[in-house]
Motif scaffolding. Sequence first.
Motif, PDB file in Angstrom:
ATOM      1  N   MET A  23       0.840  -1.199   0.000  1.00  0.00           N
ATOM      2  CA  MET A  23       0.000   0.000   0.000  1.00  0.00           C
ATOM      3  C   MET A  23       0.873   1.246   0.000  1.00  0.00           C
ATOM      4  SD  MET A  23      -3.102   1.275   0.099  1.00  0.00           S
ATOM      5  CE  MET A  23      -3.881   2.834   0.526  1.00  0.00           C
ATOM      6  N   ALA A  24       0.529   2.127  -0.901  1.00  0.00           N
ATOM      7  CA  ALA A  24       1.283   3.367  -1.008  1.00  0.00           C
ATOM      8  C   ALA A  24       1.067   4.234   0.242  1.00  0.00           C
ATOM      9  CB  ALA A  24       0.844   4.128  -2.253  1.00  0.00           C
ATOM     10  N   ARG A  25       1.884   5.258   0.359  1.00  0.00           N
ATOM     11  CA  ARG A  25       1.916   6.107   1.546  1.00  0.00           C
ATOM     12  C   ARG A  25       1.211   7.433   1.236  1.00  0.00           C
ATOM     13  NH1 ARG A  25       6.286   9.633   2.583  1.00  0.00           N
ATOM     14  NH2 ARG A  25       7.313   8.736   0.768  1.00  0.00           N
ATOM     15  N   ILE A  26       0.087   7.712   1.947  1.00  0.00           N
ATOM     16  CA  ILE A  26      -0.688   8.931   1.698  1.00  0.00           C
ATOM     17  C   ILE A  26      -0.040  10.124   2.412  1.00  0.00           C
ATOM     18  CG2 ILE A  26      -2.994   9.991   1.799  1.00  0.00           C
ATOM     19  CD1 ILE A  26      -3.102   7.363   0.316  1.00  0.00           C
ATOM     20  N   VAL A  27       0.166  11.208   1.676  1.00  0.00           N
ATOM     21  CA  VAL A  27       0.762  12.422   2.230  1.00  0.00           C
ATOM     22  C   VAL A  27      -0.155  13.587   1.888  1.00  0.00           C
ATOM     23  CG1 VAL A  27       2.792  13.917   2.228  1.00  0.00           C
ATOM     24  CG2 VAL A  27       3.059  11.465   1.746  1.00  0.00           C
ATOM     25  N   ASP A  28      -0.760  14.195   2.915  1.00  0.00           N
ATOM     26  CA  ASP A  28      -1.635  15.336   2.641  1.00  0.00           C
ATOM     27  C   ASP A  28      -0.804  16.572   2.304  1.00  0.00           C
ATOM     28  OD1 ASP A  28      -4.187  14.125   3.079  1.00  0.00           O
ATOM     29  OD2 ASP A  28      -3.725  14.085   5.226  1.00  0.00           O
ATOM     30  N   VAL A  29      -1.224  17.266   1.250  1.00  0.00           N
ATOM     31  CA  VAL A  29      -0.557  18.525   0.898  1.00  0.00           C
ATOM     32  C   VAL A  29      -1.616  19.599   0.697  1.00  0.00           C
ATOM     33  CG1 VAL A  29       1.552  17.574  -0.112  1.00  0.00           C
ATOM     34  CG2 VAL A  29      -0.493  17.811  -1.521  1.00  0.00           C
ATOM     35  N   ALA A  30      -1.256  20.834   1.057  1.00  0.00           N
ATOM     36  CA  ALA A  30      -2.209  21.933   0.916  1.00  0.00           C
ATOM     37  C   ALA A  30      -1.603  23.090   0.122  1.00  0.00           C
ATOM     38  CB  ALA A  30      -2.645  22.432   2.292  1.00  0.00           C
ATOM     39  N   ASP A  31      -0.283  23.150   0.085  1.00  0.00           N
ATOM     40  CA  ASP A  31       0.400  24.291  -0.527  1.00  0.00           C
ATOM     41  C   ASP A  31       0.806  23.932  -1.963  1.00  0.00           C
ATOM     42  OD1 ASP A  31       1.997  26.366  -1.273  1.00  0.00           O
ATOM     43  OD2 ASP A  31       3.609  25.957   0.164  1.00  0.00           O
ATOM     44  N   PRO A  32       0.239  24.652  -2.937  1.00  0.00           N
ATOM     45  CA  PRO A  32       0.615  24.358  -4.331  1.00  0.00           C
ATOM     46  C   PRO A  32       2.116  24.507  -4.592  1.00  0.00           C
ATOM     47  CG  PRO A  32      -1.288  25.831  -4.263  1.00  0.00           C
ATOM     48  CD  PRO A  32      -0.785  25.706  -2.851  1.00  0.00           C
ATOM     49  N   GLU A  33       2.797  25.268  -3.715  1.00  0.00           N
ATOM     50  CA  GLU A  33       4.236  25.478  -3.924  1.00  0.00           C
ATOM     51  C   GLU A  33       5.081  24.440  -3.198  1.00  0.00           C
ATOM     52  OE1 GLU A  33       5.185  27.674  -6.160  1.00  0.00           O
ATOM     53  OE2 GLU A  33       3.062  28.190  -6.396  1.00  0.00           O
ATOM     54  N   ASP A  34       4.444  23.440  -2.585  1.00  0.00           N
ATOM     55  CA  ASP A  34       5.196  22.379  -1.902  1.00  0.00           C
ATOM     56  C   ASP A  34       6.248  21.801  -2.857  1.00  0.00           C
ATOM     57  OD1 ASP A  34       5.936  19.758  -0.884  1.00  0.00           O
ATOM     58  OD2 ASP A  34       4.215  19.937   0.477  1.00  0.00           O
ATOM     59  N   PRO A  35       7.539  21.817  -2.455  1.00  0.00           N
ATOM     60  CA  PRO A  35       8.595  21.395  -3.397  1.00  0.00           C
ATOM     61  C   PRO A  35       8.481  19.924  -3.811  1.00  0.00           C
ATOM     62  CG  PRO A  35       9.494  21.802  -1.195  1.00  0.00           C
ATOM     63  CD  PRO A  35       8.085  22.311  -1.177  1.00  0.00           C
ATOM     64  N   ARG A  36       7.803  19.106  -3.013  1.00  0.00           N
ATOM     65  CA  ARG A  36       7.664  17.701  -3.398  1.00  0.00           C
ATOM     66  C   ARG A  36       6.769  17.547  -4.638  1.00  0.00           C
ATOM     67  NH1 ARG A  36       5.711  15.727   2.457  1.00  0.00           N
ATOM     68  NH2 ARG A  36       4.463  17.607   2.062  1.00  0.00           N
ATOM     69  N   LEU A  37       6.004  18.593  -4.922  1.00  0.00           N
ATOM     70  CA  LEU A  37       5.088  18.531  -6.065  1.00  0.00           C
ATOM     71  C   LEU A  37       5.679  19.149  -7.334  1.00  0.00           C
ATOM     72  CD1 LEU A  37       1.750  19.411  -4.269  1.00  0.00           C
ATOM     73  CD2 LEU A  37       2.829  17.181  -4.601  1.00  0.00           C
ATOM     74  N   ALA A  38       6.963  19.496  -7.266  1.00  0.00           N
ATOM     75  CA  ALA A  38       7.590  20.166  -8.413  1.00  0.00           C
ATOM     76  C   ALA A  38       7.371  19.433  -9.735  1.00  0.00           C
ATOM     77  CB  ALA A  38       9.088  20.359  -8.142  1.00  0.00           C
ATOM     78  N   PRO A  39       7.424  18.091  -9.779  1.00  0.00           N
ATOM     79  CA  PRO A  39       7.250  17.426 -11.084  1.00  0.00           C
ATOM     80  C   PRO A  39       5.865  17.632 -11.695  1.00  0.00           C
ATOM     81  CG  PRO A  39       8.212  15.904  -9.476  1.00  0.00           C
ATOM     82  CD  PRO A  39       7.765  17.117  -8.718  1.00  0.00           C
ATOM     83  N   TYR A  40       4.899  18.090 -10.873  1.00  0.00           N
ATOM     84  CA  TYR A  40       3.549  18.292 -11.392  1.00  0.00           C
ATOM     85  C   TYR A  40       3.288  19.738 -11.813  1.00  0.00           C
ATOM     86  CZ  TYR A  40       2.702  13.699  -9.370  1.00  0.00           C
ATOM     87  OH  TYR A  40       2.765  12.365  -9.074  1.00  0.00           O
ATOM     88  N   HIS A  41       4.277  20.598 -11.606  1.00  0.00           N
ATOM     89  CA  HIS A  41       4.054  22.016 -11.870  1.00  0.00           C
ATOM     90  C   HIS A  41       4.022  22.305 -13.361  1.00  0.00           C
ATOM     91  CE1 HIS A  41       3.751  24.803  -8.508  1.00  0.00           C
ATOM     92  NE2 HIS A  41       4.219  23.783  -7.805  1.00  0.00           N
ATOM     93  N   ALA A  42       3.019  23.074 -13.762  1.00  0.00           N
ATOM     94  CA  ALA A  42       2.947  23.584 -15.149  1.00  0.00           C
ATOM     95  C   ALA A  42       3.143  22.453 -16.141  1.00  0.00           C
ATOM     96  CB  ALA A  42       3.991  24.686 -15.353  1.00  0.00           C
ATOM     97  N   VAL A  43       2.272  21.455 -16.043  1.00  0.00           N
ATOM     98  CA  VAL A  43       2.421  20.224 -16.826  1.00  0.00           C
ATOM     99  C   VAL A  43       2.549  20.514 -18.316  1.00  0.00           C
ATOM    100  CG1 VAL A  43       1.120  18.202 -17.605  1.00  0.00           C
ATOM    101  CG2 VAL A  43       1.355  18.668 -15.159  1.00  0.00           C
ATOM    102  N   ARG A  44       1.718  21.406 -18.824  1.00  0.00           N
ATOM    103  CA  ARG A  44       1.733  21.630 -20.277  1.00  0.00           C
ATOM    104  C   ARG A  44       3.039  22.214 -20.769  1.00  0.00           C
ATOM    105  NH1 ARG A  44      -4.521  23.544 -20.921  1.00  0.00           N
ATOM    106  NH2 ARG A  44      -5.333  21.444 -21.178  1.00  0.00           N
ATOM    107  N   GLU A  45       3.589  23.179 -20.010  1.00  0.00           N
ATOM    108  CA  GLU A  45       4.860  23.760 -20.423  1.00  0.00           C
ATOM    109  C   GLU A  45       5.959  22.691 -20.386  1.00  0.00           C
ATOM    110  OE1 GLU A  45       2.743  25.177 -18.462  1.00  0.00           O
ATOM    111  OE2 GLU A  45       2.185  26.912 -19.651  1.00  0.00           O
TER     112      GLU A  45
END
Lengths: 271, 271
Positions: free
Chosen positions: B1-23
């Motif tokens: 089972m994968a590990r659930i991590v709640d995030v609230a901040d769009p600028e969270d650095p762990r989410l960098a690979p998801y930023h501005a997907v189209r660009e």
Amino acid sequence: MARIVDVADPEDPRLAPYHAVRERDLIGRDGLFIAEGRVVIEKMAGAPGIRAESLLIAAHRLDAMADILARLPADTPVYAAAQPVIDRIAGFAVHRGLLATGRRIDPPDAEALLAALPPAADVLLLSGIANHDNMGGLFRNAAAFGVAAVLLDADCCDPLYRKAIRVSVGAALLVPFARLPRDADLPALLATHGFRGLALSPRGATLLAAVPPAPRTALLLGAEGPGLDADLLRRVASVRIPMAPGFDSLNVATASGIVLHHLLATRAGDQ
Amino acid sequence: MARIVDVADPEDPRLAPYHAVRERDLIGRDGLFIAEGRVVIEKMAGAPGIRAESLLIAAHRLDAMADILARLPADTPVYAAAQPVIDRIAGFAVHRGLLATGRRIDPPDAEALLAALPPAADVLLLSGIANHDNMGGLFRNAAAFGVAAVLLDADCCDPLYRKAIRVSVGAALLVPFARLPRDADLPALLATHGFRGLALSPRGATLLAAVPPAPRTALLLGAEGPGLDADLLRRVASVRIPMAPGFDSLNVATASGIVLHHLLATRAGDQ
């Protein structure tokens, strides 16, 4: 030869049908359709049952389009403008600066269309195809394999939506089509006109390769996902395309191409 | 089972690979690919040779995704956020709020991939397929008809481009593929590995219906328009799909489906 009319003002009222093309895609066009690009406009110029209302062409492309313009009626206006003016009018960068508007002339209803077909003819009968790419792909395959007509149920999208025409490479302007009434009894309609019905389904009773040739086949196709209505599947012979285990999923336009090729190849082998 | 991590901040650095997907689609992703939607992420979770790096899921969709999350390695982070946060991060409205990033693990080169195939196996050999829809459609058909591997020449686009994965319904993550060196001698490569080459062309020498079964076929497909290189067509047996006069034009993915169905159906009939 069509009549060239130079235009410079994006607000010229004669260009109203080209204004804000994308927004108008959404709200409808009162029977007018938009054709884009050389290949599609060429198909439009030769299509029976279609009237070109006007063209809007980048002035620097007029010479390259001369052969097509020569085949249009003499009174068809061809508005020539600079590419930036065309982009302003349409609301986006128009690829190669070639647009046209057209209209179907006296489109037949489904009964009249079927009654007018030759003795040997295949038709597509589409149910719930709401995706414009799929609709365009279905018409492209219909034209490639010589389908005589396409019948659409009430839940299908318009084959003359701009993107469907483009994906069809203009086939949506060439293959005759008609919309069925919502309460149409499809198996009865096919029987009346001497068509063998063949409903494509992942759980179809017969493997495609075992389907024999027939003079008149109506291929019934539903949307990916929901597929065809269960009642319809009980009343029409069904066929399936064999697939590898674990990934039994084909695009509906691709599936149509596979079945239509089989019908064409077995008919040729039968002669 | 994968590990659930709640995030609230769009600028969270762990989410960098998801930023501005189209660009990022345009500038490359350093070997990371983006998967979208339940069906594709499900395929990713079961794909050999693929590692899920992380998922980004709308919190209200976690329950509905539990079966897929259970199949991911225990250390795979699953970032859960409110849908508007996900849309902010990605830069567009993410359909159903389901995204994942992944990576291929030790992808084989073309020689190694061919050498590892079973005795009976068909492959696609793609030349100059630059359109992501077509690439996705080709992989979808490859998976549907049990193609063992896809080989890409240097002019093909990346099958793990976001839209190609989506159009392939995840097949781009399942069918092994490798890129050929620009100077590869394709007929020699096929001969070395015991493949019958079959080049699809509108002017192919043999009608598809007349192509007999073979244990190993490599189907060569070029881009619509330019088609396959003339020198290649002289050195490999060529095949054509019969079409109606006046509209001899098929989409390359559709054409692949027609040939692959023929190969599967005749092989089954041969057994």
